[in-house]
Write a protein that holds these residues in place. Structure first.
Motif, PDB file in Angstrom:
ATOM      1  N   VAL A  35      -7.571  -1.246 -11.610  1.00 52.18           N
ATOM      2  CA  VAL A  35      -6.326  -1.522 -12.339  1.00 52.18           C
ATOM      3  C   VAL A  35      -5.763  -2.875 -11.906  1.00 52.18           C
ATOM      4  N   PHE A  36      -5.734  -3.137 -10.602  1.00 52.84           N
ATOM      5  CA  PHE A  36      -5.201  -4.410 -10.119  1.00 52.84           C
ATOM      6  C   PHE A  36      -6.078  -5.583 -10.562  1.00 52.84           C
ATOM      7  N   HIS A  37      -7.397  -5.416 -10.537  1.00 53.44           N
ATOM      8  CA  HIS A  37      -8.279  -6.491 -10.988  1.00 53.44           C
ATOM      9  C   HIS A  37      -8.120  -6.739 -12.488  1.00 53.44           C
ATOM     10  N   SER A  38      -7.870  -5.679 -13.239  1.00 57.71           N
ATOM     11  CA  SER A  38      -7.674  -5.821 -14.685  1.00 57.71           C
ATOM     12  C   SER A  38      -6.376  -6.549 -15.014  1.00 57.71           C
ATOM     13  N   HIS A  39      -5.459  -6.567 -14.066  1.00 55.97           N
ATOM     14  CA  HIS A  39      -4.164  -7.234 -14.256  1.00 55.97           C
ATOM     15  C   HIS A  39      -3.956  -8.312 -13.192  1.00 55.97           C
ATOM     16  N   HIS A  40      -5.013  -9.010 -12.832  1.00 56.39           N
ATOM     17  CA  HIS A  40      -4.947 -10.026 -11.776  1.00 56.39           C
ATOM     18  C   HIS A  40      -3.935 -11.120 -12.091  1.00 56.39           C
ATOM     19  N   ASP A  41      -3.670 -11.346 -13.380  1.00 53.15           N
ATOM     20  CA  ASP A  41      -2.718 -12.376 -13.767  1.00 53.15           C
ATOM     21  C   ASP A  41      -1.278 -12.000 -13.428  1.00 53.15           C
ATOM     22  N   LEU A  42      -1.011 -10.714 -13.182  1.00 47.87           N
ATOM     23  CA  LEU A  42       0.336 -10.251 -12.835  1.00 47.87           C
ATOM     24  C   LEU A  42       0.544 -10.138 -11.325  1.00 47.87           C
ATOM     25  N   THR A  43      -0.546 -10.076 -10.567  1.00 52.93           N
ATOM     26  CA  THR A  43      -0.479  -9.800  -9.136  1.00 52.93           C
ATOM     27  C   THR A  43      -0.446 -11.083  -8.320  1.00 52.93           C
ATOM     28  N   ILE A  44       0.575 -11.211  -7.481  1.00 53.32           N
ATOM     29  CA  ILE A  44       0.679 -12.359  -6.581  1.00 53.32           C
ATOM     30  C   ILE A  44       0.070 -12.011  -5.226  1.00 53.32           C
ATOM     31  N   SER A  45       0.430 -10.832  -4.712  1.00 56.12           N
ATOM     32  CA  SER A  45      -0.017 -10.432  -3.383  1.00 56.12           C
ATOM     33  C   SER A  45       0.092  -8.924  -3.253  1.00 56.12           C
ATOM     34  N   SER A  46      -0.611  -8.383  -2.262  1.00 60.31           N
ATOM     35  CA  SER A  46      -0.480  -6.952  -1.983  1.00 60.31           C
ATOM     36  C   SER A  46      -0.599  -6.706  -0.479  1.00 60.31           C
ATOM     37  N   LEU A  47      -0.032  -5.593  -0.081  1.00 65.54           N
ATOM     38  CA  LEU A  47      -0.042  -5.182   1.322  1.00 65.54           C
ATOM     39  C   LEU A  47      -0.469  -3.723   1.377  1.00 65.54           C
ATOM     40  N   HIS A  48      -1.363  -3.397   2.299  1.00 59.89           N
ATOM     41  CA  HIS A  48      -1.858  -2.031   2.463  1.00 59.89           C
ATOM     42  C   HIS A  48      -1.491  -1.553   3.868  1.00 59.89           C
ATOM     43  N   VAL A  49      -0.848  -0.380   3.948  1.00 65.05           N
ATOM     44  CA  VAL A  49      -0.425   0.172   5.234  1.00 65.05           C
ATOM     45  C   VAL A  49      -0.940   1.607   5.360  1.00 65.05           C
ATOM     46  N   HIS A  50      -1.574   1.916   6.487  1.00 64.71           N
ATOM     47  CA  HIS A  50      -2.015   3.284   6.770  1.00 64.71           C
ATOM     48  C   HIS A  50      -0.832   4.027   7.394  1.00 64.71           C
ATOM     49  N   LEU A  51      -0.266   4.990   6.661  1.00 60.84           N
ATOM     50  CA  LEU A  51       0.900   5.720   7.165  1.00 60.84           C
ATOM     51  C   LEU A  51       0.512   6.827   8.127  1.00 60.84           C
ATOM     52  N   ASP A  52      -0.521   7.555   7.794  1.00 59.09           N
ATOM     53  CA  ASP A  52      -1.033   8.628   8.643  1.00 59.09           C
ATOM     54  C   ASP A  52      -2.469   8.906   8.217  1.00 59.09           C
ATOM     55  N   HIS A  53      -3.028  10.024   8.650  1.00 59.40           N
ATOM     56  CA  HIS A  53      -4.423  10.338   8.354  1.00 59.40           C
ATOM     57  C   HIS A  53      -4.698  10.424   6.859  1.00 59.40           C
ATOM     58  N   ASP A  54      -3.734  10.900   6.079  1.00 57.71           N
ATOM     59  CA  ASP A  54      -3.970  11.147   4.658  1.00 57.71           C
ATOM     60  C   ASP A  54      -3.311  10.156   3.706  1.00 57.71           C
ATOM     61  N   ASN A  55      -2.285   9.464   4.153  1.00 55.50           N
ATOM     62  CA  ASN A  55      -1.462   8.677   3.240  1.00 55.50           C
ATOM     63  C   ASN A  55      -1.488   7.184   3.530  1.00 55.50           C
ATOM     64  N   CYS A  56      -1.519   6.413   2.440  1.00 58.97           N
ATOM     65  CA  CYS A  56      -1.424   4.959   2.528  1.00 58.97           C
ATOM     66  C   CYS A  56      -0.267   4.495   1.659  1.00 58.97           C
ATOM     67  N   LEU A  57       0.322   3.398   2.063  1.00 60.15           N
ATOM     68  CA  LEU A  57       1.369   2.734   1.294  1.00 60.15           C
ATOM     69  C   LEU A  57       0.809   1.421   0.794  1.00 60.15           C
ATOM     70  N   GLU A  58       0.968   1.167  -0.491  1.00 62.10           N
ATOM     71  CA  GLU A  58       0.600  -0.124  -1.070  1.00 62.10           C
ATOM     72  C   GLU A  58       1.875  -0.763  -1.583  1.00 62.10           C
ATOM     73  N   VAL A  59       1.998  -2.052  -1.346  1.00 64.79           N
ATOM     74  CA  VAL A  59       3.108  -2.830  -1.887  1.00 64.79           C
ATOM     75  C   VAL A  59       2.487  -4.016  -2.603  1.00 64.79           C
ATOM     76  N   GLY A  60       2.776  -4.113  -3.893  1.00 66.49           N
ATOM     77  CA  GLY A  60       2.254  -5.226  -4.682  1.00 66.49           C
ATOM     78  C   GLY A  60       3.399  -6.106  -5.150  1.00 66.49           C
ATOM     79  N   ILE A  61       3.242  -7.408  -4.992  1.00 70.66           N
ATOM     80  CA  ILE A  61       4.219  -8.370  -5.495  1.00 70.66           C
ATOM     81  C   ILE A  61       3.662  -8.872  -6.823  1.00 70.66           C
ATOM     82  N   LEU A  62       4.455  -8.716  -7.865  1.00 72.63           N
ATOM     83  CA  LEU A  62       4.015  -9.009  -9.224  1.00 72.63           C
ATOM     84  C   LEU A  62       4.891 -10.092  -9.842  1.00 72.63           C
ATOM     85  N   LYS A  63       4.363 -10.775 -10.867  1.00 75.93           N
ATOM     86  CA  LYS A  63       5.141 -11.785 -11.587  1.00 75.93           C
ATOM     87  C   LYS A  63       4.669 -11.816 -13.025  1.00 75.93           C
TER      88      LYS A  63
END
Length: 148
Positions: free
Chosen positions: A75-103
């Protein structure tokens, strides 16, 4: 700047004054300007505006869910023109947080975010939109955007 006179009932004025105290505004004008901007932004979001903006898409997902990471990457590659940056955080064993900066246009960012948040095993998601001015083109017709 324009000067506008507005009549408010006593209860509404008391609520506005409380907001001014809580948020630390210097005066009523600053508070009313912020509230007007927020109302205009909300109206633009509700009507699917083409207004140019930046957005912060944040979501929590189960990184063990079958093919989810691959689907999200696609999905992000299909919309690469909207994505400036992203951050991936491992919250625990099962969960991740993604933060995408879009324009891009508000309508496109909202559509993109809705698609990401609707993916199965994305548990929580939110898009925060911040309106910006549209970048004026230079003499060649290309935007004067430095790409950063």
């Amino acid at each position: 700047m324009q000067r506008v006179t507005v009549t408010l009932d006593d209860d509404l004025m008391a609520e506005l004054d409380r907001l001014i105290d809580v948020r630390g505004y210097q005066n009523r004008s600053e508070a009313i300007r912020d509230l007007a901007r927020a109302g205009l932004q909300q109206a633009a979001e509700e009507t699917g505006s083409e207004q140019h903006c930046v957005g912060v898409l944040s979501y929590v997902y189960d990184h063990e869910a079958r093919d989810l990471a691959r689907r999200l990457t696609t999905v992000f590659h299909s919309h690469h023109d909207l994505t400036i940056s992203s951050l991936h955080v491992h919250l625990d064993h099962d969960n991740c947080l993604e933060v995408g900066i879009l324009k891009g246009p508000m309508k496109e960012l909202q559509h993109f975010a809705d698609h990401v948040i609707a993916e199965r095993s994305v548990r929580h998601g939110r898009l925060q939109l911040l309106p910006t001015t549209t970048i004026a083109p230079d003499a060649s017709g290309s935007p004067k955007d430095h790409g950063h």
